[in-house]
Design an enzyme around this catalytic site. Structure first.
Site, PDB file in Angstrom:
ATOM      1  N   LYS A  73      42.530  32.374   8.370  1.00 41.35           N
ATOM      2  CA  LYS A  73      41.331  32.767   7.601  1.00 41.35           C
ATOM      3  C   LYS A  73      40.174  31.839   7.948  1.00 41.35           C
ATOM      4  O   LYS A  73      40.374  30.630   8.136  1.00 41.35           O
ATOM      5  CB  LYS A  73      41.669  32.685   6.108  1.00 41.35           C
ATOM      6  N   SER A 148      40.055  38.013  -1.187  1.00 39.80           N
ATOM      7  CA  SER A 148      39.125  37.731  -0.121  1.00 39.80           C
ATOM      8  C   SER A 148      39.755  37.597   1.271  1.00 39.80           C
ATOM      9  O   SER A 148      39.045  37.667   2.272  1.00 39.80           O
ATOM     10  CB  SER A 148      38.367  36.449  -0.440  1.00 39.80           C
ATOM     11  N   SER A 172      43.483  36.019  -3.927  1.00 45.62           N
ATOM     12  CA  SER A 172      42.987  36.376  -2.588  1.00 45.62           C
ATOM     13  C   SER A 172      44.020  36.445  -1.473  1.00 45.62           C
ATOM     14  O   SER A 172      43.696  36.902  -0.381  1.00 45.62           O
ATOM     15  CB  SER A 172      41.888  35.413  -2.173  1.00 45.62           C
TER      16      SER A 172
END
Ligand code: GLN
Length: 483
Positions: A73, A148, A172
């Protein structure tokens, strides 16, 4: 899947460089449509893969994750690699060091394919707040991948990475894992070092894996867990190999189902969830209805505490120390008096232009909650309610081994469905945020699917465990998965 690939590598059925190349080919073919990646780290990946191949050629032993390609990420720092947190304010930021999890993974010979798209600064539930692009859900490209960590989940679901790392502050990792039909694990607060992850809300953030199988998630957790002098909140650990705890036996385990979570469940999700309870029963577990009485306040206090921490953590992005500086925009390049722009204007312009709307909304809410006169009414009160939520869990875990519910109240939604109404978006995390507030570990894994518009949209189940009982939830989810 990791074990299978590992066996292929050691049996010389495939080389690590070929494996990396295959994944880059898949990315080239599919990612213009899916949009999982923001940056590819091809040079780094090929060097890492070659190193593994040399070891194998020399007859040296390799670890389970060695040579296995993964995605990271874009709020986790890799030395020398662009790290944006999907925000313009960090558009040109090159991380000058490795996050602790990255250092550990490098030591274990992992291959990094690239950095994945996300909601800006990890704020959101659909990856739509990225400053760069939309990521589509590989299961149905009309729908969001969740967020997210949407890029990390889409990379795995789209077979463009074997596994990935996400971060989870309120859901997330778990919510996108659920939307994309993958497995996502948020470890106990303190299990994994947060050093080198761009902080959102430091008392809630954890790094964890998204993977195709529960075993893969366990293997990755073993690699990244552990105490770290660079993160004072990281906990002592015993170098456990979580994959060794997957016995496939859950007989006698007691699963609590919180009535506050499932009361309002409806339609197909309800059916899928009820079937999953039957399956756990058939596997020898017992189901009990429990109460987590303070759940109704969870979302409200999360949005006070998280935004307060956000307003403090994001104060450092001022155009001086990190990333982008907006001092050259045409209108305000010089003051009327002909002098260069003042420092305060540089700060203000940088933050105005560099941060997206959702980020600014949260900084304002958090600054308000922390300001003199409101601190006691909001921040302090929320901290007290957080303690009550933790107590709810302590009480529940006196009676049950695990707490189980769907991961989200609904399946993946369509683009734009919730962007006009922040509150609707916030409600996506109604079942996931309590694990962050209480600090307990939680895993999302596929428990079924709902057919919508001719697509099988995945439904995730969430198991929360006692503090530091990752092996417990992993074994429950694994047993469910293999049966
Ligand atoms: N969707 C939640 C939020 O917007 C959780 C985000 C996260 O876990 N990083 O805050």
């Amino acid at each position: 899947m990791i074990r299978e690939l590992h066996n292929k590598l050691i049996n010389r059925e495939i080389t690590a460089t070929q494996l990396a190349r295959d994944y880059f080919d898949a990315i080239e073919k599919k990612d213009s449509e899916i949009g999982a990646y923001l940056t590819l780290t091809k040079k780094l990946a090929m060097e890492q893969a070659e190193f593994v191949d040399e070891k194998i050629a020399k007859g040296q032993e390799i670890g389970l994750l060695e040579g296995i390609p993964c995605a990271i990420k874009d709020n986790i720092c890799i030395d020398g690699v662009r790290t944006t947190a999907a925000s313009e304010i960090l558009d040109n930021y090159i991380a000058p060091y490795d996050a602790t999890v990255i250092r550990k993974l490098k030591e274990q010979g992992v291959v990094f394919l690239g950095k994945t798209n996300m909601d800006q600064f990890a704020m959101g539930s659909s990856t739509e707040s990225s400053a760069y692009k939309k990521t589509k859900n590989p299961v149905d490209i009309e729908r969001v991948p969740g967020g997210s960590s949407g890029g990390s989940a889409a990379a795995v679901a789209g077979e463009m990475a074997v596994w990935s790392l996400g971060t989870d502050t309120g859901g997330s990792i778990r919510q996108p894992a659920s939307f994309c039909g993958t497995v996502g694990l948020k470890p106990t607060y303190g299990r994994v070092s947060r050093s080198g992850a761009i902080a959102m809300a430091s008392s809630l953030d954890q790094i964890g894996p998204i993977a195709n199988t529960v075993e893969d998630a366990a293997i990755v957790l073993s690699a990244i867990a552990g105490e770290d002098p660079l993160d004072a909140t990281s906990a002592k650990s015993s170098d456990k190999k979580y994959e060794d705890y997957l016995t496939g036996d859950v007989a006698g385990k007691v699963i609590g189902v919180p009535k506050e979570y499932v009361e309002s469940l409806e339609g197909e999700i309800k059916n899928v969830f009820e079937k999953s309870l039957e399956k756990f029963k058939a596997l020898g577990a017992t189901i009990e209805t429990i109460s987590l009485p303070h759940s109704e306040y969870a979302l409200a206090i999360y949005y006070i505490l998280m935004t307060s921490e956000v307003s403090s953590n994001l104060a450092k992005f001022d155009g001086i120390k990190f990333g982008m500086r907006f001092e050259d925009d045409v209108d305000s390049k010089t003051q009327e008096n002909g002098l260069p722009k003042k420092l305060l204007e540089t700060y203000l312009d940088t933050r105005k232009i560099g941060f997206g709307d959702e980020v600014k909304r949260r900084i304002m809410l958090g600054t308000y909650a922390l300001s003199a006169g409101y601190y006691d009414a909001y921040y302090l009160k929320a901290q007290k309610v957080r303690a009550l939520i933790r107590q709810d869990f302590e009480k529940a875990f006196e009676k049950v081994d695990f707490i189980f519910s769907p991961t989200t109240p609904e399946v993946a939604f369509k683009f734009g469905e919730k962007t006009q109404d922040p509150l609707k978006m916030y409600l996506s995390d109604i079942y996931t945020i309590t694990a962050n507030l209480a600090g307990v570990p939680a895993i999302s894994f596929p428990i079924g699917a709902v057919e919508t518009d001719g697509k099988n949209l995945s439904v995730g189940g969430q198991l929360m465990g006692k503090w530091f009982d990752e092996e417990g939830i992993l074994n429950m989810a694994h047993t469910f998965e293999i049966n």
